[in-house]
Design a protein around this motif. Structure first.
Motif, mmCIF file in Angstrom:
data_model
loop_
_atom_site.group_PDB
_atom_site.id
_atom_site.type_symbol
_atom_site.label_atom_id
_atom_site.label_comp_id
_atom_site.label_asym_id
_atom_site.label_seq_id
_atom_site.Cartn_x
_atom_site.Cartn_y
_atom_site.Cartn_z
ATOM 1 N N THR A 64 -10.269 9.561 -5.663
ATOM 2 C CA THR A 64 -9.337 9.413 -4.719
ATOM 3 C C THR A 64 -9.743 9.637 -3.250
ATOM 4 O OG1 THR A 64 -7.730 10.719 -6.108
ATOM 5 C CG2 THR A 64 -7.125 10.798 -3.682
ATOM 6 N N VAL A 120 -9.321 6.462 -0.637
ATOM 7 C CA VAL A 120 -8.720 6.590 0.725
ATOM 8 C C VAL A 120 -9.623 5.860 1.870
ATOM 9 C CG1 VAL A 120 -7.904 8.324 2.379
ATOM 10 C CG2 VAL A 120 -7.377 8.384 -0.044
ATOM 11 N N ARG A 175 1.357 10.752 -9.446
ATOM 12 C CA ARG A 175 2.199 10.993 -8.229
ATOM 13 C C ARG A 175 0.819 10.467 -7.050
ATOM 14 N NH1 ARG A 175 5.146 16.071 -6.294
ATOM 15 N NH2 ARG A 175 6.839 15.014 -7.918
ATOM 16 N N THR A 176 -0.046 11.190 -7.333
ATOM 17 C CA THR A 176 -1.460 10.827 -6.344
ATOM 18 C C THR A 176 -1.492 9.272 -6.634
ATOM 19 O OG1 THR A 176 -2.293 12.883 -6.722
ATOM 20 C CG2 THR A 176 -3.805 11.281 -5.984
ATOM 21 N N ALA A 211 0.358 6.713 -7.252
ATOM 22 C CA ALA A 211 1.329 6.202 -6.584
ATOM 23 C C ALA A 211 1.216 6.035 -5.017
ATOM 24 C CB ALA A 211 2.771 6.720 -6.903
ATOM 25 N N TRP A 212 0.915 7.138 -4.720
ATOM 26 C CA TRP A 212 0.758 7.277 -3.195
ATOM 27 C C TRP A 212 -0.586 6.392 -2.563
ATOM 28 C CZ3 TRP A 212 3.881 8.809 0.393
ATOM 29 C CH2 TRP A 212 5.016 9.723 0.255
ATOM 30 N N VAL A 213 -1.623 6.394 -3.397
ATOM 31 C CA VAL A 213 -2.708 5.742 -3.210
ATOM 32 C C VAL A 213 -2.438 3.852 -3.194
ATOM 33 C CG1 VAL A 213 -5.252 4.925 -3.909
ATOM 34 C CG2 VAL A 213 -4.391 7.582 -3.747
ATOM 35 N N TYR A 214 -1.663 3.705 -4.207
ATOM 36 C CA TYR A 214 -1.238 2.076 -4.237
ATOM 37 C C TYR A 214 -0.674 1.910 -3.158
ATOM 38 C CZ TYR A 214 -3.398 0.834 -8.749
ATOM 39 O OH TYR A 214 -4.261 0.291 -9.578
ATOM 40 N N ALA A 215 0.629 2.712 -2.849
ATOM 41 C CA ALA A 215 1.397 2.281 -1.837
ATOM 42 C C ALA A 215 0.562 2.033 -0.277
ATOM 43 C CB ALA A 215 2.263 3.496 -1.362
ATOM 44 N N ALA A 216 -0.460 2.944 -0.133
ATOM 45 C CA ALA A 216 -1.192 2.917 0.970
ATOM 46 C C ALA A 216 -2.159 1.596 0.909
ATOM 47 C CB ALA A 216 -2.226 4.214 1.108
ATOM 48 N N SER A 217 -2.776 1.277 -0.292
ATOM 49 C CA SER A 217 -3.457 0.074 -0.558
ATOM 50 C C SER A 217 -2.560 -1.129 -0.189
ATOM 51 C CB SER A 217 -4.020 0.171 -1.748
ATOM 52 O OG SER A 217 -4.726 -1.072 -1.903
#
Length: 368
Positions: free
Chosen positions: A68, A72, A102-103, A105-111
């Motif tokens: 993770t 990031v 959930r982690t 999903a957030w990483v993919y959205a940021a990518s």
């Protein structure tokens, strides 16, 4: 998923080296393609991109322990760098496999957000819509692959846990079996000791011949009890299957052993060879019933009847007349017999008889 440090085996080390080699290959390939086509503007961006991609390669070694954090860090520079594409996709895959969804999903959205910024700043020939579609497809492919690996590992972990649970249940069954064997063997021996020792205590004026016979029984049963204890201690270090098991052929010896001090009549009408499991269960039922009769119907006559043939099963009945109760019991023996009969596919009944005595009756299938 495991968030701690993972130990690399030989296979894991080979995989990590292979991933690092692929990272170097793709960095060189992207650099070569960019030099052979259109260089970015301003020109210095190419040098920055190459340096960023080269510095990103060591993060591939962190994909097991800190995926993770590494993802990031790579997303933070992906808005201008194309040479970090391979390390970033590897980190996204590792996040899906190793971290909560959930982690991931957030990483993919940021990518995806960083990819959109890159497409605006460094447009490609396929256009903005085409670039967005390609980025979405690539992210979806990596996520799908990561989910597949994730759930496959979960299934393997569940299977391993189920196997471990089954081994623990098998060990518990073995412990229960050993406890029943302890109860049956030692209970039988000690009840004989108690009977004859009690007779010597309450009948000190008995004839010398009778006292000698009772003392001989006490000595013999003490030796047999010690032998049983030695066998059980040895079994505690060995599989339960190695415990010496009685058969129907040992039933006569069991009755003969219990006859001193008891009036026992054995009637057996059995056609054919009794299967081992059925015979062992029948032996234990008779053994426990005789022990109970010795405790709760002292001096009463006991009738043991065994009948059976192929196709009909084996019927075992132990009936004791009314007698002097030698003391209260725990009831665990009869409960254990019910479990034994049920495990063998049979049934057990017990209760007071019409003449005031006690009756134990079991039916066992004629199966191996």
């Amino acid at each position: 998923m495991n968030g701690g440090r993972e130990r690399r085996g030989a296979r894991g080390l080979a995989v990590d080296l292979g991933v690092l080699a692929l990272g170097v290959f793709f960095w060189m390939y992207i650099a070569g393609e960019r030099m052979n086509t259109e260089m970015p503007s301003p020109p210095w961006l190419f040098d920055v991109d190459m340096a960023t991609g080269l510095l990103a390669l060591p993060t591939l070694w962190l994909r097991r322990r800190w995926p993770t954090q590494a993802a990031v860090a790579l997303i933070a520079v992906s808005w201008y760098s194309e040479t970090i594409a391979f390390p970033l996709l590897v980190m996204l895959f590792s996040v899906v496999v190793r971290r909560p969804l959930r982690t991931a999903a957030w990483v993919y959205a940021a990518s995806l957000a960083a990819s959109a910024v890159y497409m605006v700043l460094r447009p490609e020939e396929m256009g903005l819509a085409g670039s967005i579609g390609f980025a979405l497809s690539l992210h979806a492919a990596v996520a799908g692959w990561g989910l597949f690996v994730r759930y496959r590992r979960q299934l393997e972990a569940r299977a391993a846990q189920a196997e471990q649970d089954e081994r623990e249940r098998a060990r518990q069954r073995a412990r229960d079996e050993l406890a029943r064997e302890l109860h049956d063997m030692l209970g039988h021996r000690l009840s004989l000791l108690s009977l004859h020792a009690g007779g010597m205590e309450y009948r000190p004026d008995a004839p010398a011949e009778e006292l000698t016979r009772a003392a001989g029984v006490v000595r013999e049963q003490s030796q047999l009890a010690m032998r049983d204890l030695r066998e059980i201690i040895a079994i505690l270090r060995a599989p339960i299957g190695e415990l010496p098991q009685p058969t129907m052929a040992d039933l006569q010896a069991l009755v003969d052993e219990a006859r001193p001090g008891m009036r026992i009549e054995l009637t057996a009408h059995v056609e054919g060879e009794v299967p081992e499991r059925t015979g062992r269960t029948a032996y234990r039922i008779v053994q426990e019933a005789l022990t109970n009769a010795r405790k709760h119907a002292e001096d009463a006559p006991v009738e043991v009847t065994v009948e059976g043939r192929v196709g009909e099963g084996l019927a075992v009945t132990v009936r004791s007349g009314p007698g002097r109760d030698a003391g209260p019991g725990s009831g665990h023996g009869l409960i254990g017999l019910e479990e034994r009969a049920a495990l063998a596919g049979g049934r057990l009944e017990y209760g007071p008889a019409a003449d005031g005595g006690w009756r134990v009756h079991a039916w066992l299938p004629w199966t191996a």
